[in-house]
Design an enzyme around this catalytic site. Structure first.
Site, mmCIF file in Angstrom:
data_model
loop_
_atom_site.group_PDB
_atom_site.id
_atom_site.type_symbol
_atom_site.label_atom_id
_atom_site.label_comp_id
_atom_site.label_asym_id
_atom_site.label_seq_id
_atom_site.Cartn_x
_atom_site.Cartn_y
_atom_site.Cartn_z
ATOM 1 N N ILE A 31 0.893 -1.253 0.199
ATOM 2 C CA ILE A 31 -0.064 0.105 -0.078
ATOM 3 C C ILE A 31 0.853 1.142 0.150
ATOM 4 C CG2 ILE A 31 -0.316 0.138 2.494
ATOM 5 C CD1 ILE A 31 -3.314 0.752 1.976
ATOM 6 N N VAL A 96 4.309 -5.146 10.703
ATOM 7 C CA VAL A 96 3.140 -6.148 10.733
ATOM 8 C C VAL A 96 3.748 -7.610 11.115
ATOM 9 C CG1 VAL A 96 1.508 -7.262 9.335
ATOM 10 C CG2 VAL A 96 1.948 -4.959 8.919
ATOM 11 N N HIS A 100 6.101 -11.768 6.200
ATOM 12 C CA HIS A 100 6.009 -11.666 4.741
ATOM 13 C C HIS A 100 7.474 -11.120 4.206
ATOM 14 C CE1 HIS A 100 5.642 -8.008 7.214
ATOM 15 N NE2 HIS A 100 6.017 -7.249 6.355
ATOM 16 N N HIS A 102 9.262 -9.170 1.194
ATOM 17 C CA HIS A 102 9.226 -7.896 0.275
ATOM 18 C C HIS A 102 9.850 -8.087 -1.107
ATOM 19 C CE1 HIS A 102 7.775 -4.557 3.471
ATOM 20 N NE2 HIS A 102 8.392 -5.668 4.067
HETATM 21 P P1 AMP Z 1 7.198 -4.615 7.398
HETATM 22 O O1 AMP Z 1 7.886 -3.254 7.958
HETATM 23 O O2 AMP Z 1 8.426 -5.437 6.814
HETATM 24 O O3 AMP Z 1 6.420 -5.050 8.599
HETATM 25 O O4 AMP Z 1 6.154 -4.263 6.486
HETATM 26 C C1 AMP Z 1 4.962 -4.147 6.400
HETATM 27 C C2 AMP Z 1 4.622 -3.614 5.052
HETATM 28 O O5 AMP Z 1 3.046 -3.747 4.890
HETATM 29 C C3 AMP Z 1 4.780 -2.149 4.674
HETATM 30 O O6 AMP Z 1 5.424 -2.119 3.681
HETATM 31 C C4 AMP Z 1 3.455 -1.451 4.704
HETATM 32 O O7 AMP Z 1 3.479 -0.487 3.686
HETATM 33 C C5 AMP Z 1 2.645 -2.760 4.257
HETATM 34 N N1 AMP Z 1 1.070 -2.565 4.543
HETATM 35 C C6 AMP Z 1 0.474 -2.398 5.543
HETATM 36 N N2 AMP Z 1 -0.631 -2.441 5.557
HETATM 37 C C7 AMP Z 1 -1.070 -2.917 4.193
HETATM 38 C C8 AMP Z 1 -1.997 -3.285 3.355
HETATM 39 N N3 AMP Z 1 -3.518 -2.980 4.029
HETATM 40 N N4 AMP Z 1 -2.114 -3.556 2.005
HETATM 41 C C9 AMP Z 1 -0.808 -3.628 1.501
HETATM 42 N N5 AMP Z 1 0.298 -3.491 2.245
HETATM 43 C C10 AMP Z 1 0.276 -3.187 3.540
#
Ligand code: AMP
Length: 114
Positions: A31, A96, A100, A102
């Protein structure tokens, strides 16, 4: 573990731009993209951090990397190159707590990372 934002996306409780899905994995456009291509590849299994992986997850993690490779090809970034990374806990900036990967591409990245 509390239901993460990614579990809500997997359950279609909140919308996302889904670019790949199978029984075990979902991939969505980030996002807040940090590159022209910025895809998050997420196991449907709720695993909070890399520290919580165990031997039983080895096949799943391998599948995620293959999904990343295939998406890099589809997005046309394979030849020039791309970065695949996981942030773990606070020093890496994880926000989060549902693992995940990236997939970042479409520009040049610095090394070492900031
Ligand atoms: P991290 O810092 O590795 O935990 O990355 C979390 C990622 O999730 C960040 O790049 C955010 O921009 C992304 N993110 C958070 N909420 C959403 C969402 N609803 N849809 C898509 N990406 C998201």
């Amino acid at each position: 573990m509390a239901e993460s934002i990614f579990t809500k996306i997997i359950k279609r409780e909140i919308p996302a731009d889904i670019v790949f899905e199978d029984d075990d994995i979902i991939a969505i456009n980030d996002i807040n993209p940090q590159a022209p291509v910025h895809i998050l590849i997420i196991p449907k299994k709720e695993i909070a951090t890399l520290n919580d992986l165990n031997e039983n997850d080895a096949n799943l993690i391998g599948k995620i990397i293959l999904v990343a490779k295939n998406l890099a090809n589809q997005k046309g970034i394979a030849e020039d190159g791309y970065r695949l990374l996981v942030n773990c806990n606070k020093n890496a900036g994880q926000t989060v707590f549902h693992i995940h990967f990236h997939l970042l591409g479409g520009r040049v990245f610095g090394w070492p990372p900031g």
